[in-house]
Write a protein that holds these residues in place. Structure first.
Motif, PDB file in Angstrom:
ATOM      1  N   ALA A 137      15.871 -11.215  -4.558  1.00 45.96           N
ATOM      2  CA  ALA A 137      14.982 -10.385  -5.370  1.00 45.96           C
ATOM      3  C   ALA A 137      14.034 -11.246  -6.191  1.00 45.96           C
ATOM      4  O   ALA A 137      12.832 -10.945  -6.299  1.00 45.96           O
ATOM      5  N   ALA A 138      14.550 -12.325  -6.765  1.00 43.16           N
ATOM      6  CA  ALA A 138      13.702 -13.209  -7.576  1.00 43.16           C
ATOM      7  C   ALA A 138      12.635 -13.877  -6.728  1.00 43.16           C
ATOM      8  O   ALA A 138      11.470 -13.981  -7.134  1.00 43.16           O
ATOM      9  N   GLU A 139      13.000 -14.324  -5.526  1.00 49.09           N
ATOM     10  CA  GLU A 139      12.029 -14.969  -4.641  1.00 49.09           C
ATOM     11  C   GLU A 139      10.969 -13.980  -4.173  1.00 49.09           C
ATOM     12  O   GLU A 139       9.784 -14.309  -4.103  1.00 49.09           O
ATOM     13  N   ALA A 140      11.400 -12.747  -3.862  1.00 46.77           N
ATOM     14  CA  ALA A 140      10.442 -11.723  -3.422  1.00 46.77           C
ATOM     15  C   ALA A 140       9.459 -11.394  -4.537  1.00 46.77           C
ATOM     16  O   ALA A 140       8.254 -11.245  -4.299  1.00 46.77           O
ATOM     17  N   ALA A 141       9.965 -11.283  -5.751  1.00 46.88           N
ATOM     18  CA  ALA A 141       9.097 -10.970  -6.888  1.00 46.88           C
ATOM     19  C   ALA A 141       8.095 -12.089  -7.130  1.00 46.88           C
ATOM     20  O   ALA A 141       6.920 -11.841  -7.428  1.00 46.88           O
ATOM     21  N   ALA A 142       8.544 -13.338  -6.980  1.00 50.46           N
ATOM     22  CA  ALA A 142       7.669 -14.485  -7.248  1.00 50.46           C
ATOM     23  C   ALA A 142       6.588 -14.639  -6.195  1.00 50.46           C
ATOM     24  O   ALA A 142       5.482 -15.106  -6.493  1.00 50.46           O
ATOM     25  N   SER A 143       6.879 -14.232  -4.960  1.00 55.24           N
ATOM     26  CA  SER A 143       5.928 -14.458  -3.873  1.00 55.24           C
ATOM     27  C   SER A 143       5.046 -13.248  -3.583  1.00 55.24           C
ATOM     28  O   SER A 143       4.089 -13.357  -2.816  1.00 55.24           O
ATOM     29  N   ALA A 144       5.349 -12.097  -4.179  1.00 46.41           N
ATOM     30  CA  ALA A 144       4.591 -10.880  -3.884  1.00 46.41           C
ATOM     31  C   ALA A 144       3.222 -10.915  -4.551  1.00 46.41           C
ATOM     32  O   ALA A 144       3.055 -11.470  -5.649  1.00 46.41           O
ATOM     33  N   ALA A 145       2.247 -10.310  -3.892  1.00 45.18           N
ATOM     34  CA  ALA A 145       0.930 -10.161  -4.500  1.00 45.18           C
ATOM     35  C   ALA A 145       1.043  -9.217  -5.697  1.00 45.18           C
ATOM     36  O   ALA A 145       1.862  -8.296  -5.694  1.00 45.18           O
ATOM     37  N   PRO A 146       0.234  -9.426  -6.718  1.00 42.16           N
ATOM     38  CA  PRO A 146       0.299  -8.538  -7.889  1.00 42.16           C
ATOM     39  C   PRO A 146       0.037  -7.087  -7.499  1.00 42.16           C
ATOM     40  O   PRO A 146      -0.792  -6.800  -6.642  1.00 42.16           O
ATOM     41  N   ALA A 147       0.779  -6.195  -8.126  1.00 44.09           N
ATOM     42  CA  ALA A 147       0.614  -4.763  -7.858  1.00 44.09           C
ATOM     43  C   ALA A 147       0.034  -4.079  -9.085  1.00 44.09           C
ATOM     44  O   ALA A 147       0.264  -4.503 -10.224  1.00 44.09           O
ATOM     45  N   SER A 148      -0.712  -3.016  -8.842  1.00 50.12           N
ATOM     46  CA  SER A 148      -1.323  -2.249  -9.935  1.00 50.12           C
ATOM     47  C   SER A 148      -0.386  -1.155 -10.438  1.00 50.12           C
ATOM     48  O   SER A 148      -0.811  -0.294 -11.195  1.00 50.12           O
ATOM     49  N   TYR A 149       0.855  -1.194 -10.017  1.00 45.67           N
ATOM     50  CA  TYR A 149       1.844  -0.186 -10.396  1.00 45.67           C
ATOM     51  C   TYR A 149       3.180  -0.902 -10.582  1.00 45.67           C
ATOM     52  O   TYR A 149       3.390  -2.009 -10.069  1.00 45.67           O
ATOM     53  N   PRO A 150       4.126  -0.302 -11.288  1.00 43.45           N
ATOM     54  CA  PRO A 150       5.407  -0.979 -11.512  1.00 43.45           C
ATOM     55  C   PRO A 150       6.265  -1.013 -10.252  1.00 43.45           C
ATOM     56  O   PRO A 150       6.380  -0.017  -9.539  1.00 43.45           O
ATOM     57  N   ARG A 183       0.827  -1.211   0.000  1.00 43.04           N
ATOM     58  CA  ARG A 183       0.000   0.000   0.000  1.00 43.04           C
ATOM     59  C   ARG A 183       0.864   1.264   0.000  1.00 43.04           C
ATOM     60  O   ARG A 183       0.531   2.244  -0.673  1.00 43.04           O
ATOM     61  N   VAL A 184       1.960   1.234   0.733  1.00 43.79           N
ATOM     62  CA  VAL A 184       2.878   2.376   0.726  1.00 43.79           C
ATOM     63  C   VAL A 184       3.414   2.612  -0.683  1.00 43.79           C
ATOM     64  O   VAL A 184       3.517   3.756  -1.149  1.00 43.79           O
ATOM     65  N   GLY A 185       3.750   1.543  -1.385  1.00 45.72           N
ATOM     66  CA  GLY A 185       4.216   1.675  -2.755  1.00 45.72           C
ATOM     67  C   GLY A 185       3.166   2.287  -3.658  1.00 45.72           C
ATOM     68  O   GLY A 185       3.477   3.097  -4.537  1.00 45.72           O
ATOM     69  N   GLU A 186       1.913   1.908  -3.438  1.00 46.20           N
ATOM     70  CA  GLU A 186       0.819   2.476  -4.231  1.00 46.20           C
ATOM     71  C   GLU A 186       0.727   3.990  -4.029  1.00 46.20           C
ATOM     72  O   GLU A 186       0.567   4.753  -4.983  1.00 46.20           O
ATOM     73  N   LEU A 187       0.843   4.440  -2.784  1.00 51.98           N
ATOM     74  CA  LEU A 187       0.796   5.866  -2.500  1.00 51.98           C
ATOM     75  C   LEU A 187       2.004   6.586  -3.086  1.00 51.98           C
ATOM     76  O   LEU A 187       1.882   7.687  -3.631  1.00 51.98           O
ATOM     77  N   ALA A 188       3.183   5.977  -2.967  1.00 51.46           N
ATOM     78  CA  ALA A 188       4.387   6.596  -3.532  1.00 51.46           C
ATOM     79  C   ALA A 188       4.271   6.731  -5.041  1.00 51.46           C
ATOM     80  O   ALA A 188       4.639   7.768  -5.622  1.00 51.46           O
ATOM     81  N   HIS A 189       3.755   5.692  -5.681  1.00 54.08           N
ATOM     82  CA  HIS A 189       3.568   5.731  -7.137  1.00 54.08           C
ATOM     83  C   HIS A 189       2.630   6.862  -7.536  1.00 54.08           C
ATOM     84  O   HIS A 189       2.832   7.525  -8.561  1.00 54.08           O
ATOM     85  N   ALA A 190       1.604   7.112  -6.715  1.00 56.91           N
ATOM     86  CA  ALA A 190       0.659   8.188  -7.017  1.00 56.91           C
ATOM     87  C   ALA A 190       1.333   9.552  -7.019  1.00 56.91           C
ATOM     88  O   ALA A 190       0.881  10.476  -7.704  1.00 56.91           O
ATOM     89  N   PHE A 191       2.425   9.683  -6.278  1.00 54.30           N
ATOM     90  CA  PHE A 191       3.182  10.936  -6.254  1.00 54.30           C
ATOM     91  C   PHE A 191       4.262  10.962  -7.339  1.00 54.30           C
ATOM     92  O   PHE A 191       5.074  11.892  -7.369  1.00 54.30           O
ATOM     93  N   GLY A 192       4.283   9.962  -8.201  1.00 50.64           N
ATOM     94  CA  GLY A 192       5.253   9.945  -9.290  1.00 50.64           C
ATOM     95  C   GLY A 192       6.595   9.364  -8.916  1.00 50.64           C
ATOM     96  O   GLY A 192       7.581   9.551  -9.639  1.00 50.64           O
ATOM     97  N   MET A 193       6.655   8.652  -7.792  1.00 45.56           N
ATOM     98  CA  MET A 193       7.915   8.053  -7.380  1.00 45.56           C
ATOM     99  C   MET A 193       8.124   6.699  -8.056  1.00 45.56           C
ATOM    100  O   MET A 193       7.171   6.010  -8.405  1.00 45.56           O
ATOM    101  N   LYS A 194       9.377   6.343  -8.221  1.00 46.15           N
ATOM    102  CA  LYS A 194       9.737   5.007  -8.691  1.00 46.15           C
ATOM    103  C   LYS A 194       9.783   4.091  -7.474  1.00 46.15           C
ATOM    104  O   LYS A 194      10.421   4.415  -6.468  1.00 46.15           O
ATOM    105  N   VAL A 195       9.107   2.949  -7.537  1.00 41.42           N
ATOM    106  CA  VAL A 195       9.004   2.053  -6.390  1.00 41.42           C
ATOM    107  C   VAL A 195       9.946   0.874  -6.568  1.00 41.42           C
ATOM    108  O   VAL A 195       9.908   0.170  -7.578  1.00 41.42           O
ATOM    109  N   MET A 196      10.790   0.680  -5.557  1.00 39.68           N
ATOM    110  CA  MET A 196      11.675  -0.474  -5.504  1.00 39.68           C
ATOM    111  C   MET A 196      11.404  -1.202  -4.197  1.00 39.68           C
ATOM    112  O   MET A 196      11.081  -0.569  -3.184  1.00 39.68           O
TER     113      MET A 196
END
Length: 209
Positions: A61-74, A40-53
């Motif tokens: 990194a690969a394991e985190a990406a595979a296990s994370a819930a889908p996001a509506s932002y990059p 959710r924090v990433g979603e808010l940051a994206h709304a302000f035009g920030m790049k989310v990492m």
């Protein structure tokens, strides 16, 4: 307060400020721990035009990406040290474990950008508070926002109480009436689900018997 005191009306320009302004657009929001809150924090940051990492304190990194819930932002999933180096704002959302205790320390602070902002919205002992205070005093860290401390209520000798550019709140982010009602509702639903043989909010499914 400045406007009410007449500073805006008396000023020579059409606006005024006392501190440098920060443009969030284009900055990197680093999130350590990309669970429900980090997501959710990433979603808010994206709304302000920030790049989310994002990174995990215990997964690659690969394991985190595979296990994370889908996001509506990059979201770019990176290794932990890369997250520290790249972030303009680093927000902590990981649990307190043996692996994460003191994860922000003199060594990891040295990796970070000069002037980066640190947010601790998870658990106080994630920070080596003396090291963070020293980084704030030297200007290595541009600021700290924290809703938690290593000992709560915070002790009078906590070094963060004397640190510049520090905003502390009394572990209050969870405490709205709506949030407390939500906690009670979720607890009741969990109990009812368990009794029906349909557990909810399961964190470690491997331990279900």
């Amino acid at each position: 307060a400045g406007i009410r005191a007449g500073r805006w009306a008396a000023g020579p320009d059409w606006c005024f400020w006392d501190t440098p302004q920060v443009e969030l657009t284009g900055k990197v929001m680093g999130i350590l721990g990309f669970g429900t809150i980090g997501h959710r924090v990433g979603e808010l940051a994206h709304a302000f035009g920030m790049k989310v990492m994002a990174a995990s304190p215990r997964k690659s990194a690969a394991e985190a990406a595979a296990s994370a819930a889908p996001a509506s932002y990059p979201v770019d999933f990176v290794e932990r040290d890369e997250l520290f180096r790249a972030s303009d704002v680093l927000s902590l959302h990981c649990p307190l474990t043996d692996q994460t205790r003191g994860i922000i320390n003199a060594s990891t602070l040295a990796m970070m950008k000069d002037g980066a902002i640190l947010l601790n919205l998870a658990r106080g002992p994630l920070l080596d508070e003396a090291a963070v205070a020293a980084a704030l005093a030297s200007g290595k860290l541009g600021g700290l926002g924290a809703d938690v401390a290593s000992v709560e209520p915070i002790k009078a000798d906590n070094p963060l109480l004397q640190s510049p550019n520090t905003l502390l709140t009394p572990h209050i982010a969870w405490a709205t009436l709506a949030a407390r009602r939500n906690i009670i509702r979720i607890m009741a639903e969990n109990i009812a689900g368990w009794m029906k043989g349909e557990p909810k909010s399961v964190v470690n499914k491997a331990y279900l018997v």
